[in-house]
Design an enzyme around this catalytic site. Structure first.
Site, PDB file in Angstrom:
ATOM      1  N   ASP A  55      23.677  27.921 -31.327  1.00 45.91           N
ATOM      2  CA  ASP A  55      23.379  28.412 -30.120  1.00 45.91           C
ATOM      3  C   ASP A  55      21.942  28.284 -29.639  1.00 45.91           C
ATOM      4  O   ASP A  55      20.841  28.465 -30.294  1.00 45.91           O
ATOM      5  CB  ASP A  55      23.684  29.966 -30.249  1.00 45.91           C
ATOM      6  CG  ASP A  55      23.785  30.766 -29.071  1.00 45.91           C
ATOM      7  OD1 ASP A  55      22.537  30.663 -28.181  1.00 45.91           O
ATOM      8  OD2 ASP A  55      24.858  31.211 -28.795  1.00 45.91           O
ATOM      9  N   SER A  84      24.495  29.118 -23.843  1.00 43.91           N
ATOM     10  CA  SER A  84      25.611  29.809 -24.715  1.00 43.91           C
ATOM     11  C   SER A  84      26.739  30.173 -23.488  1.00 43.91           C
ATOM     12  O   SER A  84      27.141  29.364 -22.611  1.00 43.91           O
ATOM     13  CB  SER A  84      25.029  31.229 -25.278  1.00 43.91           C
ATOM     14  OG  SER A  84      26.203  31.715 -25.968  1.00 43.91           O
TER      15      SER A  84
END
Length: 345
Positions: free
Chosen positions: A202, A48
């Protein structure tokens, strides 16, 4: 071309967590580590916001060594802040900059309205054209073609396969803009990222970050984890926002904690002579974290890209890295500076 230790520099591998704007804390950690010529970064595994830090770091190293990496990270985060002022709905209104203290956005009507809409509408509804301003920011600061040709470090980015729930690691040869966006694709904000017919969210759900590629592919035994999500948060959350925030922290730390438990178990077997040191690699785990800093910040601050706030987090990260170096530099190459059994078992 892989990075080689500078002279007598100690090689380390870095594991960078994600956490939105809180990734600026890791920027500060990296900034301080890059200053220290006693260290050489051999590899990075990241997720991320950590993935964004990682590719900017690698590109900076490729073009200008550690000084170039420091400049690249500064310029990237400054561009993130400038872009957010134009496009992000997660911000304070101009007069609130003066009337509302702190770094959270809970008092911002724009944040509250957007947060409400995100609970009702999916990104396929409110953002049908899948606009993501971070895409342009990354494209401006990272030469992905150059990284695939000649990345100076071992580099691994983690994403979550939407359909299988399995971890997907993008290695150096696969690093591209879409891989970074996949690693940072919060499903409430962005449409799943499609790569070669597979869809990704993610990476924090399954690896925040993944440690195992550093074990398998780096020669160094030293892994420095840069924590963004606090592991310990005192007290029981009572409000809906506090409960949701803590759920996210626990879930985004769970995969990392499981890996550290496994590493601790194997390490104990090696030290007890039950596994051959020649066959198994005894990892040395280190951690740079500030639960005190992060627990003082609400979940809304993860969306706050105000430059003053980002610089505050950078400075906190530099301070923690400075403290860690002073206390633990001698442990690199010799022993863990984290008591894995006490912390994670």
């Amino acid at each position: 071309m892989r990075a080689k230790p500078r002279g007598a520099a100690k090689p380390i591998a870095l594991a960078l967590q994600g956490g939105g704007a809180h990734g600026a804390f890791a920027w500060g950690v990296l900034d301080r580590l890059l200053e220290d010529d006693r260290l050489a970064i051999e590899g990075v595994s990241a997720t991320s916001a950590g993935a964004m830090n990682a590719v900017v770091l690698a590109c900076g190293l490729l073009k200008g060594g550690p000084p170039g990496a420091r400049t690249a990270l500064h310029d990237f985060w400054q561009d993130v802040s400038s872009t957010a002022r134009i496009y992000s709905p997660f911000r304070k209104l101009p007069w609130q900059m003066w009337t509302h203290g702190g770094y959270g956005l809970d008092g911002s009507p724009m944040y509250l309205l957007t947060d409400l809409l995100l609970r009702i509408l999916s990104p396929y509804q409110f953002n049908p054209f899948n606009f993501n301003p971070l895409s342009d920011v990354l494209a401006r600061h990272v030469d992905f073609d150059a990284l695939r040709r000649d990345c100076p470090i071992q580099l691994y980015l983690c994403a979550t396969n939407v359909e299988t729930g399995k971890v997907r690691l993008f290695s150096r040869e696969e690093i591209c803009l879409k891989a970074v966006l996949a690693s940072a694709c919060l499903p409430s904000l962005f449409q799943a990222v499609e790569i070669d017919g597979q869809y990704y969210w993610d990476g924090g759900y399954v690896g925040n970050p993944a440690i195992f590629p550093l074990i398998y592919h780096c020669t160094t035994r030293d892994v420095v984890i840069v924590h963004i999500n606090p592991i310990v948060r005192k007290g029981v959350p009572k409000t809906a926002a506090e409960i949701l925030n803590r759920i996210n922290e626990v879930s985004f730390n769970s995969s990392l904690i499981r890996e550290l438990r496994a590493i601790s178990f194997v390490t104990t077997l090696i030290q007890d002579g039950k596994l051959d040191r020649a066959e198994m690699k005894e990892m040395l785990i280190h951690a740079i974290r500030s639960d005190q800093t992060m627990t003082a910040l609400g979940v809304s601050s993860k969306f706050n890209a105000d430059w003053v706030f980002l610089c505050h987090l950078r400075d906190q990260g530099r301070n923690e890295a400075e403290h860690w170096l002073a206390q633990n530099y001698s442990a690199i190459g010799e022993r863990c500076s984290v008591d894995l059994r006490k912390e994670f078992l």
